[in-house]
Write a protein that holds these residues in place. Sequence first.
Motif, PDB file in Angstrom:
ATOM      1  N   GLU A 189       0.833  -1.201   0.000  1.00 28.38           N
ATOM      2  CA  GLU A 189       0.000   0.000   0.000  1.00 28.38           C
ATOM      3  C   GLU A 189       0.873   1.259   0.000  1.00 28.38           C
ATOM      4  N   ALA A 190       1.954   1.243   0.782  1.00 27.35           N
ATOM      5  CA  ALA A 190       2.856   2.393   0.822  1.00 27.35           C
ATOM      6  C   ALA A 190       3.495   2.627  -0.536  1.00 27.35           C
ATOM      7  N   ALA A 191       3.975   1.556  -1.164  1.00 28.55           N
ATOM      8  CA  ALA A 191       4.604   1.685  -2.478  1.00 28.55           C
ATOM      9  C   ALA A 191       3.616   2.226  -3.501  1.00 28.55           C
ATOM     10  N   ASP A 192       2.407   1.680  -3.499  1.00 26.89           N
ATOM     11  CA  ASP A 192       1.399   2.093  -4.475  1.00 26.89           C
ATOM     12  C   ASP A 192       0.996   3.555  -4.279  1.00 26.89           C
ATOM     13  N   SER A 193       0.996   4.008  -3.032  1.00 24.64           N
ATOM     14  CA  SER A 193       0.637   5.394  -2.750  1.00 24.64           C
ATOM     15  C   SER A 193       1.768   6.347  -3.141  1.00 24.64           C
ATOM     16  N   ILE A 194       2.993   6.008  -2.763  1.00 19.42           N
ATOM     17  CA  ILE A 194       4.129   6.900  -3.026  1.00 19.42           C
ATOM     18  C   ILE A 194       4.377   7.063  -4.521  1.00 19.42           C
ATOM     19  N   VAL A 195       4.240   5.977  -5.278  1.00 23.67           N
ATOM     20  CA  VAL A 195       4.546   6.062  -6.701  1.00 23.67           C
ATOM     21  C   VAL A 195       3.580   6.991  -7.442  1.00 23.67           C
ATOM     22  N   GLN A 196       2.417   7.207  -6.851  1.00 22.67           N
ATOM     23  CA  GLN A 196       1.451   8.130  -7.465  1.00 22.67           C
ATOM     24  C   GLN A 196       1.961   9.569  -7.426  1.00 22.67           C
ATOM     25  N   THR A 197       2.907   9.875  -6.564  1.00 23.01           N
ATOM     26  CA  THR A 197       3.405  11.250  -6.406  1.00 23.01           C
ATOM     27  C   THR A 197       4.536  11.591  -7.380  1.00 23.01           C
ATOM     28  N   LEU A 198       4.989  10.623  -8.144  1.00 23.19           N
ATOM     29  CA  LEU A 198       6.107  10.869  -9.062  1.00 23.19           C
ATOM     30  C   LEU A 198       5.798  11.994 -10.054  1.00 23.19           C
ATOM     31  N   THR A 199       6.781  12.842 -10.263  1.00 20.26           N
ATOM     32  CA  THR A 199       6.692  13.881 -11.292  1.00 20.26           C
ATOM     33  C   THR A 199       7.982  13.889 -12.102  1.00 20.26           C
ATOM     34  N   VAL A 200       7.900  14.302 -13.351  1.00 16.71           N
ATOM     35  CA  VAL A 200       9.090  14.448 -14.180  1.00 16.71           C
ATOM     36  C   VAL A 200       9.027  15.782 -14.916  1.00 16.71           C
ATOM     37  N   GLY A 201      10.188  16.296 -15.245  1.00 18.81           N
ATOM     38  CA  GLY A 201      10.280  17.524 -16.026  1.00 18.81           C
ATOM     39  C   GLY A 201      11.295  17.361 -17.123  1.00 18.81           C
TER      40      GLY A 201
END
Length: 202
Positions: A189-201
């Motif tokens: 659950e932690a992994a699935d939640s954190i990966v949603q916050t990824l951003t790239v530029g």
Amino acid sequence: MVPARMNDIQTCGIECPTDWVPLPLDPSDDVKRWAKRTAGDLRERNNAAGHKLNEGALRKDLRGWADDSRGRAPLYAFAFYPDGFDTALALLEVEVFRPDETLPHISLDRLADAFRADDFGPPHISHPELPIGPAVRLRQNFAADGSPRRGPGVLLQSVTYGIRPTATEDAVVVLVSWSLPGVDEEMEEAADSIVQTLTVGF
């Protein structure tokens, strides 16, 4: 050498809860000083929550995780220190991969093949869509290979995300691993939640 492209990933961001401690990865970082300061911060946080921790054990554990990740040189690394624990329960690392002469196209299938481990049977693979683009998710277990932090013969459990952000040929890989039994659901659950916050530029 593959020339730089206009849509290469230039920046990558991720947001973790405060009990995921960012590890110092820059070669110029003073790991010993960082560990002393961070152990003090963790001790104070735990004191406020009613937990008494050994600051010396915390410093040693923090240095060990930092040295371990620095050996692989990921873009980001975080160690999970929930309240009441003076050792990290999990590790999260983020890396960016770019196409080159040996791999001119990074597909999700290639990422799955590169990061799969069949030590205890085939991984469970799914293909979620993340805010930054399509991904492949691997949930798998494998034997730790003499890692100084895990020790030989330890069952390592992991969630790996390989992501192909929209508008780039680059890929982002997020690996969350743990060896403590009985926390699988919480770690996933932690992994699935954190990966949603990824951003790239770009």
